[in-house]
Design an enzyme around this catalytic site. Structure first.
Site, short mmCIF file in Angstrom:
data_model
loop_
_atom_site.label_atom_id
_atom_site.label_comp_id
_atom_site.label_asym_id
_atom_site.label_seq_id
_atom_site.Cartn_x
_atom_site.Cartn_y
_atom_site.Cartn_z
N ASP A 196 0.85 -1.19 0.00
CA ASP A 196 0.00 0.00 0.00
C ASP A 196 0.89 1.24 0.00
O ASP A 196 2.06 1.18 0.39
CB ASP A 196 -0.92 0.02 1.22
CG ASP A 196 -2.15 0.90 1.01
OD1 ASP A 196 -2.33 1.42 -0.11
OD2 ASP A 196 -2.93 1.07 1.96
N GLY A 197 0.32 2.35 -0.46
CA GLY A 197 1.01 3.62 -0.46
C GLY A 197 0.10 4.69 0.12
O GLY A 197 -1.12 4.55 0.12
N GLU A 215 2.50 3.99 -4.23
CA GLU A 215 1.88 2.69 -4.54
C GLU A 215 2.82 1.84 -5.39
O GLU A 215 2.84 0.61 -5.25
CB GLU A 215 0.56 2.90 -5.29
CG GLU A 215 -0.55 3.53 -4.46
CD GLU A 215 -1.25 2.56 -3.53
OE1 GLU A 215 -0.78 1.40 -3.39
OE2 GLU A 215 -2.26 2.96 -2.92
N ASP A 264 -4.26 -2.49 -3.50
CA ASP A 264 -5.56 -1.83 -3.67
C ASP A 264 -5.50 -0.74 -4.73
O ASP A 264 -6.43 0.05 -4.88
CB ASP A 264 -6.08 -1.27 -2.34
CG ASP A 264 -5.16 -0.22 -1.72
OD1 ASP A 264 -4.23 0.24 -2.41
OD2 ASP A 264 -5.36 0.12 -0.54
N HIS A 314 -9.43 -0.03 2.58
CA HIS A 314 -10.26 0.46 3.68
C HIS A 314 -11.59 -0.29 3.77
O HIS A 314 -12.64 0.31 3.98
CB HIS A 314 -10.50 1.97 3.54
CG HIS A 314 -9.25 2.77 3.46
ND1 HIS A 314 -8.35 2.89 4.51
CD2 HIS A 314 -8.69 3.47 2.43
CE1 HIS A 314 -7.34 3.65 4.14
NE2 HIS A 314 -7.50 4.00 2.88
N ASP A 326 -1.52 -0.72 5.00
CA ASP A 326 -1.91 0.69 5.10
C ASP A 326 -1.24 1.34 6.30
O ASP A 326 -0.71 2.46 6.21
CB ASP A 326 -3.43 0.78 5.20
CG ASP A 326 -3.92 2.21 5.39
OD1 ASP A 326 -3.81 2.99 4.44
OD2 ASP A 326 -4.41 2.54 6.48
#
Length: 243
Positions: free
Chosen positions: A14-15, A53, A75, A130, A140
């Protein structure tokens, strides 16, 4: 991570970015059997969501010391679509888009393409961010930690993290879909959204801030649980892809 033979490795990446551009962070969770490794890092100077990302899977794949079969979960549709379909065309076109424009973030796309080529197979999976996905939520939090550590290393003052709750967590209703958020809606009813590991949903989790750029040039510190607060709902931080 320990040296691996030809084995199936699970990776979640994740970023994050406060403002777009703005300071950012990336995180990755690697799992091989029962062995896990967490990676994170960040930039205190302005960067973008898409660059963070992209950096996360690059760092995760290069952390593997031997060629492996990898399931990589992200994501970011920008990352997944880019590496699975757009990159091949960009390479044929000399790293230009079909409109003839230079590819944005070409330096990182080249790194990612090379990192993928080192392995026997990399299968890309998209997961909704999320949404209570445990490993994605961990990635995250790692991205947020990477951003924070980068800012602290640069001598930038950052607000303290909220203290963990020490009292017993209140009971939450549980369904086949998992535990529900323990917060209440504006009309006083129990929140129906599935809870994150903290016990709150992505809307009510106080550990996640709005992060939108303010008129003063700072980042909004309103806790939203992910996404924008009411005052900044119009602000978008998703960089447009350059297919």
């Amino acid at each position: 991570m320990a040296e691996l033979g030809t084995a199936r490795v699970q990776i979640w990446t994740d970023g994050a970015c406060s403002g777009n551009p703005g300071p950012g962070g990336w995180g990755a969770l690697l799992r091989y059997g029962e062995v896990e490794k967490e990676l994170c890092g960040g930039e205190s100077t302005p960067t973008t969501n898409n660059r963070m990302e992209l950096t996360a899977p690059i760092r995760a794949l290069t952390a593997l010391t031997r060629a492996s079969v990898v399931d990589l979960h992200t994501d970011s549709t920008y990352v997944r679509n880019g590496i699975t379909s757009w990159v091949a065309n960009w390479k044929r076109n000399g790293w230009r888009t079909r409109e003839g424009q230079p590819v944005k973030n070409a330096d990182l796309w080249r790194e990612l393409d090379a990192a993928v080529a080192r392995h026997d197979e990399v299968v890309w999976h998209w997961v909704k961010g999320h949404a209570g996905h445990v490993e994605n939520e961990r990635a995250d939090r790692l991205a947020a930690r990477g951003q924070r550590e980068a800012l602290e290393a640069a001598g930038v003052s950052v607000p303290p993290l909220p203290e963990p709750r020490r009292q017993a967590a209140p009971r939450v209703s549980v369904t086949n879909d998992g535990p529900r958020c323990r917060a209440k809606t504006k009309v006083g009813k129990p929140c129906p959204i599935t809870a994150r590991p903290s016990g709150f949903c992505h809307v009510h989790d106080p550990a996640v801030l709005c992060g939108a750029p303010t008129k003063r040039g700072t980042s909004c510190g309103v806790a939203t649980g992910g996404g924008r607060c009411r005052a900044h709902e119009h602000v978008t931080t998703v960089e447009v892809s350059d297919r």
